[in-house]
Design an enzyme around this catalytic site. Structure first.
Site, PDB file in Angstrom:
ATOM      1  N   SER A  65       0.810  -1.214   0.000  1.00 26.37           N
ATOM      2  CA  SER A  65       0.000   0.000   0.000  1.00 26.37           C
ATOM      3  C   SER A  65       0.846   1.269   0.000  1.00 26.37           C
ATOM      4  O   SER A  65       0.448   2.274  -0.595  1.00 26.37           O
ATOM      5  CB  SER A  65      -0.946   0.002   1.205  1.00 26.37           C
ATOM      6  OG  SER A  65      -1.920  -1.011   1.049  1.00 26.37           O
ATOM      7  N   TYR A  66       1.998   1.237   0.636  1.00 27.88           N
ATOM      8  CA  TYR A  66       2.845   2.428   0.664  1.00 27.88           C
ATOM      9  C   TYR A  66       3.236   2.864  -0.745  1.00 27.88           C
ATOM     10  O   TYR A  66       3.358   4.061  -1.018  1.00 27.88           O
ATOM     11  CB  TYR A  66       4.101   2.146   1.510  1.00 27.88           C
ATOM     12  CG  TYR A  66       4.941   3.372   1.745  1.00 27.88           C
ATOM     13  CD1 TYR A  66       4.593   4.289   2.732  1.00 27.88           C
ATOM     14  CD2 TYR A  66       6.068   3.618   0.971  1.00 27.88           C
ATOM     15  CE1 TYR A  66       5.357   5.431   2.947  1.00 27.88           C
ATOM     16  CE2 TYR A  66       6.834   4.757   1.183  1.00 27.88           C
ATOM     17  CZ  TYR A  66       6.473   5.652   2.166  1.00 27.88           C
ATOM     18  OH  TYR A  66       7.234   6.773   2.362  1.00 27.88           O
ATOM     19  N   GLU A  67       3.386   1.918  -1.645  1.00 23.86           N
ATOM     20  CA  GLU A  67       3.804   2.214  -3.014  1.00 23.86           C
ATOM     21  C   GLU A  67       2.665   2.714  -3.902  1.00 23.86           C
ATOM     22  O   GLU A  67       2.892   3.108  -5.046  1.00 23.86           O
ATOM     23  CB  GLU A  67       4.456   0.974  -3.636  1.00 23.86           C
ATOM     24  CG  GLU A  67       5.795   0.600  -3.024  1.00 23.86           C
ATOM     25  CD  GLU A  67       5.695  -0.085  -1.664  1.00 23.86           C
ATOM     26  OE1 GLU A  67       6.645   0.048  -0.867  1.00 23.86           O
ATOM     27  OE2 GLU A  67       4.670  -0.753  -1.384  1.00 23.86           O
ATOM     28  N   GLU A  94       0.727  -5.781  15.313  1.00 18.10           N
ATOM     29  CA  GLU A  94       1.213  -5.583  16.678  1.00 18.10           C
ATOM     30  C   GLU A  94       1.972  -4.273  16.871  1.00 18.10           C
ATOM     31  O   GLU A  94       2.265  -3.892  18.000  1.00 18.10           O
ATOM     32  CB  GLU A  94       2.108  -6.751  17.069  1.00 18.10           C
ATOM     33  CG  GLU A  94       1.367  -8.080  17.108  1.00 18.10           C
ATOM     34  CD  GLU A  94       2.291  -9.252  17.409  1.00 18.10           C
ATOM     35  OE1 GLU A  94       3.457  -9.035  17.751  1.00 18.10           O
ATOM     36  OE2 GLU A  94       1.814 -10.393  17.302  1.00 18.10           O
ATOM     37  N   THR A  95       2.341  -3.599  15.793  1.00 17.97           N
ATOM     38  CA  THR A  95       3.072  -2.339  15.905  1.00 17.97           C
ATOM     39  C   THR A  95       2.237  -1.210  15.312  1.00 17.97           C
ATOM     40  O   THR A  95       1.159  -1.443  14.781  1.00 17.97           O
ATOM     41  CB  THR A  95       4.423  -2.421  15.151  1.00 17.97           C
ATOM     42  OG1 THR A  95       4.156  -2.533  13.744  1.00 17.97           O
ATOM     43  CG2 THR A  95       5.243  -3.605  15.631  1.00 17.97           C
ATOM     44  N   HIS A  97       2.915   0.459  12.664  1.00 23.09           N
ATOM     45  CA  HIS A  97       3.257   0.674  11.250  1.00 23.09           C
ATOM     46  C   HIS A  97       2.045   1.113  10.442  1.00 23.09           C
ATOM     47  O   HIS A  97       2.147   1.930   9.545  1.00 23.09           O
ATOM     48  CB  HIS A  97       3.872  -0.591  10.646  1.00 23.09           C
ATOM     49  CG  HIS A  97       2.859  -1.624  10.270  1.00 23.09           C
ATOM     50  ND1 HIS A  97       2.235  -2.429  11.201  1.00 23.09           N
ATOM     51  CD2 HIS A  97       2.348  -1.948   9.070  1.00 23.09           C
ATOM     52  CE1 HIS A  97       1.373  -3.223  10.584  1.00 23.09           C
ATOM     53  NE2 HIS A  97       1.424  -2.959   9.290  1.00 23.09           N
TER      54      HIS A  97
END
Length: 158
Positions: A65-67, A94-95, A97
């Protein structure tokens, strides 16, 4: 109303424009492929159902998705593309991000839309769990890909 109480595939189709000559870029993240493929299929099906020609739907895959932002910009800068639909899925995990990715993608796609004066649609699921994603990718809450496609069509009439 939250999607927990709504089917994402139910929307108003009043006053839709003729899209038979419009070209759409469908940019799809490969990460969480089971979800994103279902979303992409929903988007393509909806575009075809409301008048787009198969040859006027161009697809590009990106790793995650970042791309989507970079690929959306590449597609939006093309003169023969009328709208860009970005499909992705970032599951909380869990983070934190997901917070950073979702914010970056939302802001990036908004910037691309404004820069090229074209609809660039945020069809990215941001669920807490994989089951919530599946519920919104053709499951009990319909298909967010349908909603992303109809949003692109409606924005072309704006």
């Amino acid at each position: 109303m939250s999607s927990a109480h709504k089917n994402l595939s139910i929307f108003s189709t009043d006053n839709l424009p003729d899209i038979s000559e419009k070209r759409f870029a469908l940019v799809v993240a490969e990460w969480n492929e089971q979800v994103t493929e279902a979303l992409a299929q929903g988007a393509a099906k909806t575009l075809l159902e409301y008048g787009a020609k198969p040859e006027n739907i161009v697809r590009a895959n990106v790793p995650g998705s970042y791309e989507l932002t970079f690929a959306a910009q590449k597609m939006a800068q093309k003169n023969d593309i009328d709208a860009v639909i970005c499909i992705g899925c970032v599951i909380q995990g869990e983070t934190k991000h997901n917070d950073y990715i979702n914010h970056a993608v939302a802001q990036g796609l908004t910037n691309v839309s404004l820069k090229y004066d074209k609809p660039v649609i945020f069809g990215v699921l941001t669920p807490n769990t994989e089951q919530q994603a599946l519920d919104r990718a053709g499951g009990i809450h319909g298909n967010k890909g349908d909603e992303a496609a109809i949003t692109a069509v409606k924005m072309l009439a704006f």
